[in-house]
Design an enzyme around this catalytic site. Structure first.
Site, PDB file in Angstrom:
ATOM      1  N   HIS A   1      56.923  37.556  41.161  1.00  0.00           N
ATOM      2  CA  HIS A   1      55.680  37.778  41.795  1.00  0.00           C
ATOM      3  C   HIS A   1      55.172  37.306  40.672  1.00  0.00           C
ATOM      4  O   HIS A   1      54.430  37.800  39.659  1.00  0.00           O
ATOM      5  CB  HIS A   1      55.413  38.463  42.117  1.00  0.00           C
ATOM      6  CG  HIS A   1      54.089  39.242  42.744  1.00  0.00           C
ATOM      7  ND1 HIS A   1      52.971  37.907  43.791  1.00  0.00           N
ATOM      8  CD2 HIS A   1      52.908  39.756  42.248  1.00  0.00           C
ATOM      9  CE1 HIS A   1      52.414  38.238  43.682  1.00  0.00           C
ATOM     10  NE2 HIS A   1      51.674  39.450  42.536  1.00  0.00           N
TER      11      HIS A   1
ATOM     12  N   ASP B   1      52.830  35.794  48.799  1.00  0.00           N
ATOM     13  CA  ASP B   1      53.156  34.424  47.570  1.00  0.00           C
ATOM     14  C   ASP B   1      53.686  33.427  49.343  1.00  0.00           C
ATOM     15  O   ASP B   1      53.115  32.829  49.435  1.00  0.00           O
ATOM     16  CB  ASP B   1      54.353  34.573  47.038  1.00  0.00           C
ATOM     17  CG  ASP B   1      53.470  35.743  46.085  1.00  0.00           C
ATOM     18  OD1 ASP B   1      52.904  35.180  45.216  1.00  0.00           O
ATOM     19  OD2 ASP B   1      54.589  36.356  45.422  1.00  0.00           O
TER      20      ASP B   1
HETATM   21  P1  NAD Z   1      43.002  49.641  41.852  1.00  0.00           P
HETATM   22  O1  NAD Z   1      42.777  50.205  40.720  1.00  0.00           O
HETATM   23  O2  NAD Z   1      42.359  49.835  43.122  1.00  0.00           O
HETATM   24  O3  NAD Z   1      44.118  50.873  42.684  1.00  0.00           O
HETATM   25  C1  NAD Z   1      45.498  51.342  41.512  1.00  0.00           C
HETATM   26  C2  NAD Z   1      45.160  53.443  42.606  1.00  0.00           C
HETATM   27  O4  NAD Z   1      46.151  53.657  41.606  1.00  0.00           O
HETATM   28  C3  NAD Z   1      43.847  53.697  41.513  1.00  0.00           C
HETATM   29  O5  NAD Z   1      43.487  54.896  42.891  1.00  0.00           O
HETATM   30  C4  NAD Z   1      45.064  55.094  40.747  1.00  0.00           C
HETATM   31  O6  NAD Z   1      44.342  55.959  40.714  1.00  0.00           O
HETATM   32  C5  NAD Z   1      46.450  54.485  41.084  1.00  0.00           C
HETATM   33  N1  NAD Z   1      46.951  55.421  40.110  1.00  0.00           N
HETATM   34  C6  NAD Z   1      47.794  54.588  39.229  1.00  0.00           C
HETATM   35  N2  NAD Z   1      48.426  55.490  38.922  1.00  0.00           N
HETATM   36  C7  NAD Z   1      49.127  56.487  39.649  1.00  0.00           C
HETATM   37  C8  NAD Z   1      49.960  56.955  39.289  1.00  0.00           C
HETATM   38  N3  NAD Z   1      50.927  57.084  38.858  1.00  0.00           N
HETATM   39  N4  NAD Z   1      50.548  57.462  40.942  1.00  0.00           N
HETATM   40  C9  NAD Z   1      49.895  57.689  41.544  1.00  0.00           C
HETATM   41  N5  NAD Z   1      48.665  56.641  41.997  1.00  0.00           N
HETATM   42  C10 NAD Z   1      48.020  55.852  40.621  1.00  0.00           C
HETATM   43  O7  NAD Z   1      44.285  48.661  42.261  1.00  0.00           O
HETATM   44  P2  NAD Z   1      44.744  47.624  43.325  1.00  0.00           P
HETATM   45  O8  NAD Z   1      43.945  47.026  43.549  1.00  0.00           O
HETATM   46  O9  NAD Z   1      44.597  48.664  44.941  1.00  0.00           O
HETATM   47  O10 NAD Z   1      46.492  47.454  42.640  1.00  0.00           O
HETATM   48  C11 NAD Z   1      46.949  48.114  42.617  1.00  0.00           C
HETATM   49  C12 NAD Z   1      48.286  47.370  42.321  1.00  0.00           C
HETATM   50  O11 NAD Z   1      49.462  46.056  43.107  1.00  0.00           O
HETATM   51  C13 NAD Z   1      48.341  46.283  40.776  1.00  0.00           C
HETATM   52  O12 NAD Z   1      49.316  46.392  40.086  1.00  0.00           O
HETATM   53  C14 NAD Z   1      48.381  44.872  41.270  1.00  0.00           C
HETATM   54  O13 NAD Z   1      48.055  43.386  40.745  1.00  0.00           O
HETATM   55  C15 NAD Z   1      49.386  45.050  41.973  1.00  0.00           C
HETATM   56  N6  NAD Z   1      48.991  43.634  43.237  1.00  0.00           N
HETATM   57  C16 NAD Z   1      49.959  43.532  43.495  1.00  0.00           C
HETATM   58  C17 NAD Z   1      50.272  42.439  44.531  1.00  0.00           C
HETATM   59  C18 NAD Z   1      51.660  41.494  44.867  1.00  0.00           C
HETATM   60  O14 NAD Z   1      51.676  40.854  45.584  1.00  0.00           O
HETATM   61  N7  NAD Z   1      53.234  42.294  44.416  1.00  0.00           N
HETATM   62  C19 NAD Z   1      48.858  42.166  45.197  1.00  0.00           C
HETATM   63  C20 NAD Z   1      48.214  42.794  44.560  1.00  0.00           C
HETATM   64  C21 NAD Z   1      48.215  43.335  43.700  1.00  0.00           C
HETATM   65  C1  LMR Z   2      48.128  38.949  43.423  1.00  0.00           C
HETATM   66  O1  LMR Z   2      48.879  38.500  43.601  1.00  0.00           O
HETATM   67  O2  LMR Z   2      46.934  38.674  43.848  1.00  0.00           O
HETATM   68  C2  LMR Z   2      48.075  40.085  42.507  1.00  0.00           C
HETATM   69  O3  LMR Z   2      49.567  40.091  42.080  1.00  0.00           O
HETATM   70  C3  LMR Z   2      47.374  40.481  41.592  1.00  0.00           C
HETATM   71  C4  LMR Z   2      47.467  39.727  40.323  1.00  0.00           C
HETATM   72  O4  LMR Z   2      46.744  40.253  39.753  1.00  0.00           O
HETATM   73  O5  LMR Z   2      47.307  38.269  40.845  1.00  0.00           O
END
Ligand code: NAD
Ligand code: LMR
Length: 329
Positions: free
Chosen positions: A192, A164
């Protein structure tokens, strides 16, 4: 020099390492972008059982990079193996939201993950393990993990609002025709989520306060929602949530925490009561970092407008906490 790596290797655990963000993240850790070009690393990659094949493929590619700093790779579906002696834990593993969902909608599914993760970190990781929660809803998941890691200092648990922060930097640079490096003292307050408050009150461009030169309506009706809802905008465009930019923010967050940074940055950290934010809530503040520690920037004057914004995001975080109360006993 690159052929004299005398430092002992540091152990970095990553959950969800074969997912979208994981794939954009682990190669950069192995290349030295996280902890420095003189710091050998051991990657401890954790995935669900069904993703073990994909994870092995990621490990094969890591090997094929012949990274000079990469000393070993552990791939596992066991959290106790994965967090063993970890110095850093990047908690990415969890479900992303889809179109039309809010991050808070993930709380019931994802919240549970962080119970076991918190316990496993407590029972296995280094006593001063630094933890970053990326999985959404990041602040509240972080609260849960910290709760279950009774023997690790609470301040070691942080949630990611750096994406962000970096989104806000870009928007302001683009508006003012400046470079992101010309901008200082920007920060994100709170959750967030779309209630986050990207605060320009103290922000300077070329060392001059920028807010007085901006139309308040631009800040209120364009900038704030643009930053707050950027995640959804990316999901609409890509069909899946931000991955490379999220991985980049995770690198920036942990690198600056570990190695220090000159400018303010934004981190979700346990509130110590600063700015009357309820103690213990995982809340994004402006922080500075030095010698592996962060400190919340103190003594800022909070305008009436800012206070209103901070109150809104505080209220949402209190609601999220109430929603997972059963997990926080
Ligand atoms: P994704 O589904 O591509 O990958 C997530 C991975 O986590 C998968 O491979 C899955 O098998 C694995 N997983 C699920 N539960 C698990 C567990 N208990 N232990 C180990 N591995 C596990 O998703 P992504 O695009 O990589 O996103 C992951 C997370 O990050 C989501 O919750 C997304 O919303 C979040 N995210 C946060 C931010 C932020 O700014 N804070 C930004 C982007 C994404
Ligand atoms: C983001 O900010 O891109 C991540 O938290 C993914 C989402 O769900 O927005």
């Amino acid at each position: 020099s690159h052929h004299h790596h005398h430092k002992a290797p540091v152990r970095v655990a990553v959950t969800g390492a074969a997912g979208n963000i994981g794939y954009a993240l682990v190669f950069r850790i192995a290349s030295g972008e996280l902890l420095g070009k003189d710091q050998p690393v051991i990657l401890q990659l954790i995935e669900l059982p069904h993703a073990q094949n994909a994870l092995k493929g990621v490990a094969m590619e890591l090997n094929d990079c012949a990274f000079p700093l990469l000393r070993d790779i552990v791939t596992t579906d066991s959290q106790s193996v994965g967090f063993k002696n970890a110095d850093y834990a990047l908690l990415v593993g969890s479900k992303p939201r889809g179109k039309g969902q809010e991050r808070a909608d993930l709380i019931k599914d994802n919240g549970k993950i962080f119970v076991d993760t918190g316990k496993a970190i407590n029972d296995n990781a280094s006593r001063d393990c630094k933890v970053l929660v990326v999985g959404n809803p990041a602040n509240t998941n972080c609260l849960i993990a910290a709760h279950y890691a009774k023997d690790i200092p609470k301040e070691n648990f942080t949630a990611m609002t750096r994406l962000d922060h970096d989104r806000a930097l870009y928007q302001l640079a683009s508006k003012t025709g400046s470079q992101v490096t010309d901008i200082k003292k920007l920060c994100i307050w709170g959750n967030h989520s779309p209630t986050m408050y990207p605060d320009l009150t103290n922000t300077t461009v070329h060392n001059k306060l920028i807010a007085p030169t901006l139309d308040h309506a631009w800040i209120d009706t364009f900038f704030n929602p643009k930053v707050g809802k950027r995640g959804a905008e990316i999901i609409d465009a890509r069909g899946s949530s931000s991955a490379a930019s999220a991985a980049n923010a995770a690198i920036n967050h942990v690198r600056d925490w570990a190695l220090g940074s000159e400018d303010w940055i934004s981190m979700g950290v346990p509130s110590d009561g600063s700015y009357n934010v309820p103690k213990g809530l995982i809340f994004s503040f402006p922080v500075t970092t030095k010698n592996g520690k962060y400190s919340i920037v103190q003594g800022l004057k909070i305008s009436e407008y800012s206070q209103k914004k901070i109150d809104i995001t505080t209220k949402e975080l209190l609601e999220e906490r109430a929603c997972v109360e059963n997990l926080l006993k």
